[in-house]
Enzyme design. Structure first.
Site, PDB file in Angstrom:
ATOM      1  N   ALA A   1       0.772  -1.246   0.000  1.00  0.00           N
ATOM      2  CA  ALA A   1       0.000   0.000   0.000  1.00  0.00           C
ATOM      3  C   ALA A   1       0.802   1.295   0.000  1.00  0.00           C
ATOM      4  O   ALA A   1       0.267   2.333  -0.359  1.00  0.00           O
ATOM      5  CB  ALA A   1      -0.952   0.007   1.198  1.00  0.00           C
ATOM      6  N   ALA A   2       2.065   1.301   0.439  1.00  0.00           N
ATOM      7  CA  ALA A   2       2.805   2.564   0.544  1.00  0.00           C
ATOM      8  C   ALA A   2       3.027   3.170  -0.846  1.00  0.00           C
ATOM      9  O   ALA A   2       3.182   2.430  -1.822  1.00  0.00           O
ATOM     10  CB  ALA A   2       4.145   2.326   1.244  1.00  0.00           C
TER      11      ALA A   2
ATOM     12  N   CYS B   1       3.063  -0.407 -12.218  1.00  0.00           N
ATOM     13  CA  CYS B   1       3.412   0.844 -12.904  1.00  0.00           C
ATOM     14  C   CYS B   1       4.521   0.545 -13.916  1.00  0.00           C
ATOM     15  O   CYS B   1       5.519   1.256 -13.991  1.00  0.00           O
ATOM     16  CB  CYS B   1       3.818   1.927 -11.910  1.00  0.00           C
ATOM     17  SG  CYS B   1       5.231   1.519 -10.867  1.00  0.00           S
TER      18      CYS B   1
ATOM     19  N   GLU C   1       2.002  -2.673   4.385  1.00  0.00           N
ATOM     20  CA  GLU C   1       3.302  -2.410   3.760  1.00  0.00           C
ATOM     21  C   GLU C   1       4.401  -3.157   4.523  1.00  0.00           C
ATOM     22  O   GLU C   1       4.659  -2.853   5.690  1.00  0.00           O
ATOM     23  CB  GLU C   1       3.598  -0.906   3.762  1.00  0.00           C
ATOM     24  CG  GLU C   1       4.959  -0.540   3.226  1.00  0.00           C
ATOM     25  CD  GLU C   1       5.248  -1.146   1.856  1.00  0.00           C
ATOM     26  OE1 GLU C   1       6.303  -1.800   1.719  1.00  0.00           O
ATOM     27  OE2 GLU C   1       4.421  -0.968   0.934  1.00  0.00           O
TER      28      GLU C   1
ATOM     29  N   GLY D   1      -1.507   6.306  -1.800  1.00  0.00           N
ATOM     30  CA  GLY D   1      -2.422   6.940  -2.743  1.00  0.00           C
ATOM     31  C   GLY D   1      -3.646   6.098  -3.037  1.00  0.00           C
ATOM     32  O   GLY D   1      -4.786   6.559  -2.930  1.00  0.00           O
TER      33      GLY D   1
ATOM     34  N   ARG E   1       8.780   2.456   4.516  1.00  0.00           N
ATOM     35  CA  ARG E   1       7.620   2.805   3.700  1.00  0.00           C
ATOM     36  C   ARG E   1       6.329   2.698   4.515  1.00  0.00           C
ATOM     37  O   ARG E   1       5.373   3.437   4.293  1.00  0.00           O
ATOM     38  CB  ARG E   1       7.558   1.900   2.468  1.00  0.00           C
ATOM     39  CG  ARG E   1       8.634   2.215   1.455  1.00  0.00           C
ATOM     40  CD  ARG E   1       8.705   1.158   0.354  1.00  0.00           C
ATOM     41  NE  ARG E   1       7.450   0.978  -0.354  1.00  0.00           N
ATOM     42  CZ  ARG E   1       7.018   1.757  -1.332  1.00  0.00           C
ATOM     43  NH1 ARG E   1       7.762   2.789  -1.731  1.00  0.00           N
ATOM     44  NH2 ARG E   1       5.871   1.509  -1.944  1.00  0.00           N
TER      45      ARG E   1
END
Length: 381
Positions: free
Chosen positions: A97-98, A217, A120, A101, A125
């Protein structure tokens, strides 16, 4: 990507990276985005025409908004379409999750009585995640630091799991040059194997009928389509469609022979950084929604009601730096909640002649120059 897409992607390095924020529905009443444009796939997301100095904005520290890359906000559209009266999760997990967002977006959209775990494993983080979740300020939000296998071993079950797995970061090349230096084919190989281990543990923790959101990403198919293809071959799942508008310019599957609905944001084509997302449902029937909700220790909830006092902009910045304050004479003695423009920043202990600063030390800003003209620095509010 093919020559045409890749050419447009390379051209995106010659233009500024978009700046975007997402408002907190519970804390942004009265705020107005003057110089911006709404992110079309997120109800509370906005592009800003220029990048303010967010560190100098007390409302940022108050959790009134979150600075988030626009493509990541596509999660809002996913949830809007797939959270229905027939599917209303009672428990949810953001596994990786860190910095927070997607977790803060989840918490703002999920039903109020749904308990959200934001997890996390990396301790540094985790601290950033914990700060952002606390500032966001919702109840039924728990922050943990466990490995994915720990949830599986504990036999914890969730109705919704977001698996935003660690990846090779190709989608961040334009935003962070360090990711270019760190990239290698060997890193890609390492990532897709780790991702499958994480997905295996996460899938075991998902309730029958539950929603599973996989995202990275990065661009390559090994960490994206091929992982979804593997998941479908190993587990009983179906890929769910998300209706999108043509003008969003979202790219579908880039893997030959794989036509399941997946969603890829490519800079220069879609307005954001790199993102891949796929939504799946685990076969079976959801558990009885009337069942009891677990309430483990560690749940964040608002504290007791305290007297409030509003600070000027210079005072607010001094508070965020950890300095002692002099509050108005009529301020009650003891712990008080200090605010800026009516939005709480944190606590102070008023002794009368001065107020001791109780803002957590790890959160304090370290800038030495504090501007005095708030409106000139932050035109977006």
């Amino acid at each position: 990507m093919g020559d045409e897409r890749f050419g447009r992607y390379l051209e995106s390095f010659e233009v500024p990276v978009p700046v975007s924020i997402r408002l907190n529905p519970r804390k942004s009443a009265g705020l107005e985005i003057i110089d911006g444009e709404r992110v079309p796939w997120c109800r509370n997301g906005y592009y800003l025409r220029q990048r303010p100095n967010f560190t100098m904005d007390p409302l940022f520290h108050a959790g009134c908004y979150y600075v988030q890359e626009a493509a990541s906000m596509f999660l809002d559209e996913v949830l809007r379409q797939h959270l229905t009266p027939d599917y209303s999760p009672r428990t949810a997990l953001d596994l990786c999750a860190a910095p927070g967002g997607k977790s803060t977006l989840l918490r703002a959209v999920l039903p109020e009585d749904c308990v959200l775990w934001s997890n996390e494993p990396v301790r540094l983080r985790f601290n950033i995640l914990d700060e952002n979740v606390t500032k966001w300020g919702y109840k039924n939000h728990i922050v943990t630091s466990q490995y994915p296998r720990d949830f599986r071993k504990a036999k914890q079950k969730f109705d919704l799991i977001l698996c935003d797995v660690p990846c090779s970061g190709e989608g961040m090349f334009r935003k962070d040059e360090a990711t270019i230096r760190e990239w290698s084919p060997q890193q890609v190989e390492k990532c897709w194997q780790l991702q499958r281990d994480i997905v295996s543990d996460a899938w075991a923790s998902l309730n029958a009928g539950g929603l599973f959101i996989y995202s990275t990403c990065t661009f390559n198919t090994k960490e994206n389509e091929e992982n979804i293809q593997w998941l479908l071959s190993e587990y009983d799942a179906e890929v769910l469609k998300v209706d999108v508008e043509p003008e969003w310019n979202i790219t579908g599957s880039l893997l030959e022979g794989f036509s399941e609905p997946v969603y890829r944001f490519i800079p220069g084509i879609s307005r954001g950084e790199g993102l891949f997302m796929c939504v799946l449902r685990k076969s079976g029937v959801c558990p009885d929604p009337k069942g009891s909700l677990p309430r483990p220790k560690g749940e964040f909830a608002p504290g007791k009601s305290l007297p409030r006092t509003d600070l000027t902009y210079p005072q607010a910045m001094a508070y965020l730096r950890g300095e002692a304050l002099r509050l108005p004479d009529e301020t009650p003695r003891g712990e008080v909640e200090v605010c800026f423009d009516g939005y709480p920043l944190g606590l102070a202990k008023n002794l009368g002649t001065r107020a001791n600063n109780l803002y957590p030390k790890p959160w304090r800003i370290r800038t030495t120059h504090i501007p005095t003209d708030y409106e000139a620095i932050l035109r977006h509010t």
